[in-house]
Design a protein around this motif. Sequence first.
Motif, PDB file in Angstrom:
ATOM      1  N   VAL A   1       0.817  -1.423  -0.030  1.00  0.00           N
ATOM      2  CA  VAL A   1      -0.102   0.151   0.051  1.00  0.00           C
ATOM      3  C   VAL A   1       0.859   1.436   0.071  1.00  0.00           C
ATOM      4  CG1 VAL A   1      -1.621   1.470   1.407  1.00  0.00           C
ATOM      5  CG2 VAL A   1      -2.235  -1.066   1.037  1.00  0.00           C
ATOM      6  N   ASP A   2       1.848   1.217   0.850  1.00  0.00           N
ATOM      7  CA  ASP A   2       2.642   2.418   1.036  1.00  0.00           C
ATOM      8  C   ASP A   2       3.476   2.873  -0.348  1.00  0.00           C
ATOM      9  OD1 ASP A   2       2.063   2.495   3.597  1.00  0.00           O
ATOM     10  OD2 ASP A   2       3.862   1.800   4.279  1.00  0.00           O
ATOM     11  N   VAL A   3       4.015   1.544  -1.027  1.00  0.00           N
ATOM     12  CA  VAL A   3       4.715   1.934  -2.422  1.00  0.00           C
ATOM     13  C   VAL A   3       3.815   2.422  -3.695  1.00  0.00           C
ATOM     14  CG1 VAL A   3       6.647   0.350  -1.825  1.00  0.00           C
ATOM     15  CG2 VAL A   3       4.744  -0.447  -3.148  1.00  0.00           C
ATOM     16  N   LEU A   4       2.573   1.977  -3.570  1.00  0.00           N
ATOM     17  CA  LEU A   4       1.624   2.191  -4.455  1.00  0.00           C
ATOM     18  C   LEU A   4       1.142   3.864  -4.222  1.00  0.00           C
ATOM     19  CD1 LEU A   4      -0.787  -0.798  -4.513  1.00  0.00           C
ATOM     20  CD2 LEU A   4       0.923  -0.112  -6.291  1.00  0.00           C
ATOM     21  N   LEU A   5       1.247   4.064  -3.106  1.00  0.00           N
ATOM     22  CA  LEU A   5       0.880   5.600  -2.649  1.00  0.00           C
ATOM     23  C   LEU A   5       2.125   6.551  -3.118  1.00  0.00           C
ATOM     24  CD1 LEU A   5      -1.380   5.444   0.473  1.00  0.00           C
ATOM     25  CD2 LEU A   5      -1.977   5.633  -1.899  1.00  0.00           C
ATOM     26  N   LEU A   6       3.327   5.943  -2.661  1.00  0.00           N
ATOM     27  CA  LEU A   6       4.523   6.872  -3.154  1.00  0.00           C
ATOM     28  C   LEU A   6       4.573   7.301  -4.499  1.00  0.00           C
ATOM     29  CD1 LEU A   6       7.329   5.038  -1.011  1.00  0.00           C
ATOM     30  CD2 LEU A   6       6.847   7.550  -0.903  1.00  0.00           C
TER      31      LEU A   6
ATOM     32  N   ASP B   1       0.102   8.962   3.050  1.00  0.00           N
ATOM     33  CA  ASP B   1      -0.477   9.585   4.364  1.00  0.00           C
ATOM     34  C   ASP B   1      -0.025   8.983   5.552  1.00  0.00           C
ATOM     35  OD1 ASP B   1      -3.117  11.327   4.964  1.00  0.00           O
ATOM     36  OD2 ASP B   1      -3.017   9.967   6.393  1.00  0.00           O
ATOM     37  N   ALA B   2      -0.022   9.578   6.607  1.00  0.00           N
ATOM     38  CA  ALA B   2       0.613   9.026   8.023  1.00  0.00           C
ATOM     39  C   ALA B   2      -0.396   7.910   8.396  1.00  0.00           C
ATOM     40  CB  ALA B   2       0.991  10.153   8.894  1.00  0.00           C
ATOM     41  N   SER B   3      -1.713   7.948   8.318  1.00  0.00           N
ATOM     42  CA  SER B   3      -2.563   7.036   8.838  1.00  0.00           C
ATOM     43  C   SER B   3      -2.660   5.741   8.027  1.00  0.00           C
ATOM     44  CB  SER B   3      -3.986   7.728   8.751  1.00  0.00           C
ATOM     45  OG  SER B   3      -4.844   6.885   9.123  1.00  0.00           O
TER      46      SER B   3
ATOM     47  N   LYS C   1      -6.123   5.725   6.383  1.00  0.00           N
ATOM     48  CA  LYS C   1      -6.481   6.646   5.157  1.00  0.00           C
ATOM     49  C   LYS C   1      -5.638   6.160   4.195  1.00  0.00           C
ATOM     50  CE  LYS C   1      -7.337  11.083   7.559  1.00  0.00           C
ATOM     51  NZ  LYS C   1      -6.734  12.397   8.174  1.00  0.00           N
ATOM     52  N   ARG C   2      -4.434   5.453   4.191  1.00  0.00           N
ATOM     53  CA  ARG C   2      -3.674   5.084   3.339  1.00  0.00           C
ATOM     54  C   ARG C   2      -4.448   3.976   2.468  1.00  0.00           C
ATOM     55  NH1 ARG C   2       1.729   2.930   6.254  1.00  0.00           N
ATOM     56  NH2 ARG C   2       1.532   4.959   7.916  1.00  0.00           N
ATOM     57  N   VAL C   3      -5.286   2.889   3.386  1.00  0.00           N
ATOM     58  CA  VAL C   3      -5.873   1.835   2.652  1.00  0.00           C
ATOM     59  C   VAL C   3      -7.113   2.544   1.798  1.00  0.00           C
ATOM     60  CG1 VAL C   3      -7.297  -0.023   3.043  1.00  0.00           C
ATOM     61  CG2 VAL C   3      -5.165   0.099   4.309  1.00  0.00           C
ATOM     62  N   GLU C   4      -7.904   3.676   2.380  1.00  0.00           N
ATOM     63  CA  GLU C   4      -8.736   4.455   1.629  1.00  0.00           C
ATOM     64  C   GLU C   4      -8.254   5.026   0.507  1.00  0.00           C
ATOM     65  OE1 GLU C   4     -10.442   7.664   4.064  1.00  0.00           O
ATOM     66  OE2 GLU C   4     -11.305   6.172   5.653  1.00  0.00           O
ATOM     67  N   LYS C   5      -7.088   5.491   0.421  1.00  0.00           N
ATOM     68  CA  LYS C   5      -6.556   6.192  -0.826  1.00  0.00           C
ATOM     69  C   LYS C   5      -6.195   5.171  -1.954  1.00  0.00           C
ATOM     70  CE  LYS C   5      -4.605  10.637   0.940  1.00  0.00           C
ATOM     71  NZ  LYS C   5      -3.428  11.294   1.083  1.00  0.00           N
TER      72      LYS C   5
ATOM     73  N   ALA D   1      -5.616  -6.519   5.725  1.00  0.00           N
ATOM     74  CA  ALA D   1      -4.437  -6.430   6.517  1.00  0.00           C
ATOM     75  C   ALA D   1      -4.673  -5.280   7.327  1.00  0.00           C
ATOM     76  CB  ALA D   1      -3.494  -5.856   5.329  1.00  0.00           C
ATOM     77  N   LEU D   2      -5.635  -4.236   7.204  1.00  0.00           N
ATOM     78  CA  LEU D   2      -5.542  -3.020   8.010  1.00  0.00           C
ATOM     79  C   LEU D   2      -6.448  -3.595   9.254  1.00  0.00           C
ATOM     80  CD1 LEU D   2      -5.659  -0.241   8.663  1.00  0.00           C
ATOM     81  CD2 LEU D   2      -7.771   0.141   7.444  1.00  0.00           C
ATOM     82  N   GLU D   3      -7.422  -4.524   9.081  1.00  0.00           N
ATOM     83  CA  GLU D   3      -8.180  -4.971  10.062  1.00  0.00           C
ATOM     84  C   GLU D   3      -7.298  -5.935  11.178  1.00  0.00           C
ATOM     85  OE1 GLU D   3     -11.665  -7.358   8.773  1.00  0.00           O
ATOM     86  OE2 GLU D   3     -12.510  -5.488   7.753  1.00  0.00           O
TER      87      GLU D   3
END
Length: 357
Positions: free
Chosen positions: A182-187, A193-195, A198-202, A220-222
């Motif tokens: 999730v992090d690398v996809l958003l990068l 996002d720090a949350s 919110k990252r999973v939402e985005k 994974a978030l749950e």
Amino acid sequence: MLYDQVLNKHMGYIIKACINLLPDLQSIILYGSFGRDEGSMYQDQHGSWHPYNDYDICIVANRKALPGDVKKVKERLARKVGINWIDLGQFSPEEMRCFCPSILNYDFKYASKVIYGDQMVLDLIPEIKASALPMKEAQILFFTRLYTLLGSLDKNGLDQNLRGETSRFFRNQMAKAILAIVDVLLLAKGAYDASYCKRVEKVNELYPEKKEFLVLGRWALEEKLRPQSSEMSSQEIRRMYQSVHYHYFIEMYNSLSLHFCKNLNDPQDIEFCMKWQPLSFMKRLYWFVRYCGWQVERQISIQIAQCYIAAAWNPENIIIKNLNRGIALLRTVDPQLSTEMNWDEARLQAVRLRMEA
């Protein structure tokens, strides 16, 4: 005891220990998942809450405590609160003013809370925009989270049933791997996002076509927030591992391709970029000449070995070429290792050397 009561009790212990360590400290900061109010907690059979993540603590002070004293405090606190690890770092105000764009520093500024002292201390950190976070962070995430594919199971590997804490650990490690994706996809979109929430939402908004992965992301978030110890059969373990492994390498290769400006498809490409791409080679040469950097070379060998060994796993048959190259790299660090290790033996040796590095 309720979630908030447990957390407040533990923070009290931590504040007292930090003040005893450095009475003239300026602030104590709780960062990481608990700093963003997304720390992992689970309930035991009696209904009591326990932290599953480590606590990440930073002391801000003009002078620093001795490393040996810090280590003792960390060990005492971990025992007192019943947790495996407490990370206790130290920064001076001047160091905080010099923070550069990185995921670690971004999270530190925007997803931390001051639990003692100067409440404005985080304002010392310069503004960091999500769009300014470099794709170099994908490389850090890739090598950091390779542990999830190598160290999530004991010597019995995928051919076992899991229950209790061993199940919770495996599931938590798989969740960490997914959240790293999730992090690398958003990068790649400049949308970090720090949350976690919110990252999973985005990622759901930005990548609607990745339907199978998005299901994993929500799971994974749950799992990250409330780790479960559900009993898992060897078939369920293998299915989960296969799915996580597949998405991990697909998306990490894509992200690393953006970072290195080169199409990466296998561990051989990673090894070339880490060792021989001009900028990487110049950095290695600098560290070697300036600091007799055998330790840096050792760490690079372990990192690349982890990549080969993790990538060697295949649901049909182990990819022997990758396994053998991974073992050869491990043997440059520890020549006593056997050349005849199977995949489970090799991954556990890679984990051991990583921990010792």
